[in-house]
Design a protein around this motif. Sequence first.
Motif, PDB file in Angstrom:
ATOM      1  N   ALA A  33       0.865  -1.162   0.000  1.00  7.92           N
ATOM      2  CA  ALA A  33       0.000   0.000   0.000  1.00  7.92           C
ATOM      3  C   ALA A  33       0.914   1.228   0.000  1.00  7.92           C
ATOM      4  N   MET A  34       0.500   2.252  -0.713  1.00 10.51           N
ATOM      5  CA  MET A  34       1.305   3.469  -0.825  1.00 10.51           C
ATOM      6  C   MET A  34       0.474   4.661  -0.363  1.00 10.51           C
ATOM      7  N   GLY A  35       1.157   5.634   0.182  1.00  8.74           N
ATOM      8  CA  GLY A  35       0.441   6.806   0.668  1.00  8.74           C
ATOM      9  C   GLY A  35       1.248   8.073   0.495  1.00  8.74           C
ATOM     10  N   LEU A  47      -2.229  12.011   6.815  1.00 14.85           N
ATOM     11  CA  LEU A  47      -2.412  11.244   5.589  1.00 14.85           C
ATOM     12  C   LEU A  47      -3.249  12.066   4.612  1.00 14.85           C
ATOM     13  N   VAL A  48      -2.736  12.275   3.430  1.00 14.95           N
ATOM     14  CA  VAL A  48      -3.450  13.011   2.391  1.00 14.95           C
ATOM     15  C   VAL A  48      -4.231  12.052   1.504  1.00 14.95           C
ATOM     16  N   ALA A  49      -3.556  10.998   1.046  1.00 12.09           N
ATOM     17  CA  ALA A  49      -4.184  10.029   0.144  1.00 12.09           C
ATOM     18  C   ALA A  49      -3.456   8.704   0.244  1.00 12.09           C
ATOM     19  N   SER A  56      -7.531   0.431  -4.532  1.00  7.84           N
ATOM     20  CA  SER A  56      -8.521   1.207  -3.787  1.00  7.84           C
ATOM     21  C   SER A  56      -7.857   2.450  -3.208  1.00  7.84           C
ATOM     22  N   THR A  57      -8.599   3.555  -3.225  1.00 10.71           N
ATOM     23  CA  THR A  57      -8.032   4.824  -2.783  1.00 10.71           C
ATOM     24  C   THR A  57      -8.844   5.435  -1.650  1.00 10.71           C
ATOM     25  N   ASN A  58      -8.186   6.274  -0.880  1.00 10.88           N
ATOM     26  CA  ASN A  58      -8.875   7.050   0.147  1.00 10.88           C
ATOM     27  C   ASN A  58      -8.184   8.394   0.268  1.00 10.88           C
ATOM     28  N   TYR A  59      -8.948   9.395   0.696  1.00 16.18           N
ATOM     29  CA  TYR A  59      -8.443  10.770   0.753  1.00 16.18           C
ATOM     30  C   TYR A  59      -8.910  11.450   2.043  1.00 16.18           C
ATOM     31  N   ILE A  69      -4.674  10.155  -6.330  1.00 16.49           N
ATOM     32  CA  ILE A  69      -3.507   9.284  -6.174  1.00 16.49           C
ATOM     33  C   ILE A  69      -3.616   8.149  -7.172  1.00 16.49           C
ATOM     34  N   SER A  70      -2.482   7.774  -7.741  1.00  9.76           N
ATOM     35  CA  SER A  70      -2.463   6.656  -8.682  1.00  9.76           C
ATOM     36  C   SER A  70      -1.115   5.960  -8.576  1.00  9.76           C
TER      37      SER A  70
END
Length: 119
Positions: A33-35, A47-49, A56-59, A69-70
């Motif tokens: 997982a990357m952030g 945490l921004v994104a 799956s993404t979260n913001y 984010i990609s």
Amino acid sequence: QVQLVESGGVLVQAGGSLRLSCAASGIIFRINAMGWYRQAPGKPRELVAGITSGGSTNYVDSVKGRFTISRDNAKNTVYLQMNSLKPEDTAVYYCNSNNPYVSPRAVYWGQGTQVTVSS
């Protein structure tokens, strides 16, 4: 040796756009997982994104609809596209990797890249 190298931070005017990149090496990128986190002076890191290995993404609420984010697993790179930038987005932005498949979790950080948004 694990390295997360951020790039793309610059001075930009409010309303402008910017894309941050984080190139990873020394990890199995596709399973991590990357952030993107940020830290403004006098404030805690937030945490921004985030993006999971499955995409799956979260913001954080303050950037929803403006940031995206990609990840490109072929290039071992995660991106943060930032649009409609505001002065309150000014911070040092850090890349983070998190491998949940080992115990304890393997977590790494980049050195950070400065984003400054002028009003």
